[in-house]
Design a protein around this motif. Structure first.
Motif, PDB file in Angstrom:
ATOM      1  N   ARG A   7      73.707  43.061   6.572  1.00  0.00           N
ATOM      2  CA  ARG A   7      73.207  44.523   7.249  1.00  0.00           C
ATOM      3  C   ARG A   7      74.193  44.991   8.086  1.00  0.00           C
ATOM      4  N   PHE A   8      75.016  44.036   9.129  1.00  0.00           N
ATOM      5  CA  PHE A   8      75.196  44.313  10.161  1.00  0.00           C
ATOM      6  C   PHE A   8      75.945  44.541   9.458  1.00  0.00           C
ATOM      7  N   ALA A   9      76.742  44.246   9.421  1.00  0.00           N
ATOM      8  CA  ALA A   9      78.203  44.227   8.273  1.00  0.00           C
ATOM      9  C   ALA A   9      78.658  45.431   7.385  1.00  0.00           C
ATOM     10  N   SER A  10      77.818  45.956   6.969  1.00  0.00           N
ATOM     11  CA  SER A  10      77.727  47.640   6.188  1.00  0.00           C
ATOM     12  C   SER A  10      77.307  48.175   7.073  1.00  0.00           C
ATOM     13  N   VAL A  11      76.443  48.668   7.889  1.00  0.00           N
ATOM     14  CA  VAL A  11      75.912  49.415   8.487  1.00  0.00           C
ATOM     15  C   VAL A  11      76.745  50.122   9.692  1.00  0.00           C
ATOM     16  N   ALA A  31      84.542  38.306  10.608  1.00  0.00           N
ATOM     17  CA  ALA A  31      85.501  38.794  10.412  1.00  0.00           C
ATOM     18  C   ALA A  31      86.011  39.503   9.010  1.00  0.00           C
ATOM     19  N   ASP A  32      85.756  38.871   8.127  1.00  0.00           N
ATOM     20  CA  ASP A  32      85.265  39.548   6.334  1.00  0.00           C
ATOM     21  C   ASP A  32      84.990  40.309   6.681  1.00  0.00           C
ATOM     22  N   GLY A  36      87.083  46.317   5.582  1.00  0.00           N
ATOM     23  CA  GLY A  36      87.384  47.622   4.758  1.00  0.00           C
ATOM     24  C   GLY A  36      87.842  48.018   6.366  1.00  0.00           C
ATOM     25  N   ALA A  37      86.781  48.429   7.115  1.00  0.00           N
ATOM     26  CA  ALA A  37      86.888  49.035   8.507  1.00  0.00           C
ATOM     27  C   ALA A  37      87.874  48.965   9.515  1.00  0.00           C
ATOM     28  N   ASN A  47      89.709  41.479  15.978  1.00  0.00           N
ATOM     29  CA  ASN A  47      89.578  40.171  16.218  1.00  0.00           C
ATOM     30  C   ASN A  47      90.305  39.734  17.149  1.00  0.00           C
ATOM     31  N   VAL A  48      89.776  39.304  18.551  1.00  0.00           N
ATOM     32  CA  VAL A  48      90.296  38.170  19.235  1.00  0.00           C
ATOM     33  C   VAL A  48      90.784  36.716  18.885  1.00  0.00           C
TER      34      VAL A  48
END
Length: 304
Positions: A7-11, A31-32, A36-37, A47-48
């Protein structure tokens, strides 16, 4: 049901589309979910690699430019390992951002103690001005993430977990929510501890408060709940280090006779991997263990 991390990634990906002030900083973990973002906003999804101190340093630098950074990795790598950077690059520099953790206390037992951070909230408590959210359901996580992303220049920590309650509750990023009322004491259930607390206190004459925002601590809410009880006996059940919030409860009730019991993760390292439910039981955070400890603390007044 999706997980809190999903949910964190999609939101957050949608929030990046909506708010040009937001940026996301990752250290490979997760990261995956932002692929898309990252294609849509390559300048605001960074992404470090496995460089956690740099993760926080880059976030602090983005904040100095006027962006609102959201930084994500496991709690042990987000709070404990780069703590000096959290202290200096945000607190000392006077800028805000959002730390979003995963892993928590023992979400991934096979990862071992390197991937566990039961002391993360206690460590942040040594710093000034951090808001801390501990959702107990993906829906609550979404609400609190949106609240954190829109919170001006505040410093916010959102602690995600694979342990979830069966149903979400209304949350507003502020005080405690009263779910049951009783006169034998007050039990505060933090985030994913709620279902076990409700099961453990079934039939007991106690008030149950639900806390998903634990900093600032809702002193007024606790005072109101104990004011309606016969005795100011308070039990705090937290999914991280036992006793983390007892100081705040004592300060809230310093002008009243009271007792406070802090239940949570023990300080002793459990060296067998096991499963999450086995860790809960070992720390006394399953319904049976909680009921024994709660009734042992408020035995005379809690039973009906």
């Amino acid at each position: 049901m999706d997980t809190m991390r999903e949910r964190f990634a999609s939101v957050t990906s949608r929030l990046l589309d909506e708010d040009p002030r937001l940026a996301v900083v990752l250290a490979d973990i997760g990261a995956d979910g932002f692929a898309g973002a990252a294609r849509r906003h390559p300048e605001r999804v960074v992404n470090v690699g496995i460089r956690e101190q740099l993760l926080i340093g880059v976030g602090g630098g983005l904040a100095l430019t006027g962006l609102r950074p959201i930084m994500h990795t496991f709690a042990s790598f987000l709070v404990e390992r780069p703590f000096e950077q959290v202290k200096l690059d945000f607190g000392h520099q006077g800028v805000g951002g959002v730390l979003v953790s995963a892993g928590g206390s023992y979400d991934w037992p096979s990862g071992g103690f390197t991937h566990m951070a039961p002391g993360d909230i206690g460590l942040l408590d040594t710093l000034d001005g951090w808001t801390v959210h501990v959702p107990g359901h993906p829906d609550e996580a979404e609400t609190l993430l949106r609240h954190a992303a829109a919170a001006g220049d505040d410093k916010v920590y959102v602690r995600l977990s694979v342990q979830v309650n069966a149903a979400p509750r209304p949350v507003d990023g502020a005080g405690f929510r009263t779910l049951r009322e009783g006169r034998g004491g007050v039990v505060i259930a933090v985030g994913p501890m709620l279902d076990n607390v409700l099961a453990a206190t079934e039939g007991l004459d106690v008030t149950v408060l639900y806390a998903t925002t634990v900093r600032p601590f809702d002193a007024a809410g606790l005072r109101a709940a104990t004011g309606a009880a016969d005795a100011a006996d308070v039990v705090i059940v937290e999914p991280y280090l036992a006793g983390t919030s007892t100081r705040f409860a004592n300060e809230a009730l310093e002008d009243r006779p009271h007792r406070v019991l802090g239940l949570g993760v023990g300080r002793q390292e459990l060296r067998r991997y096991g499963q999450l439910d086995e860790h809960l039981a070992a720390h006394g955070l399953d319904p049976r263990g909680l009921r024994e400890r709660i009734t042992g603390f408020v035995p005379a007044r809690a039973g009906r």
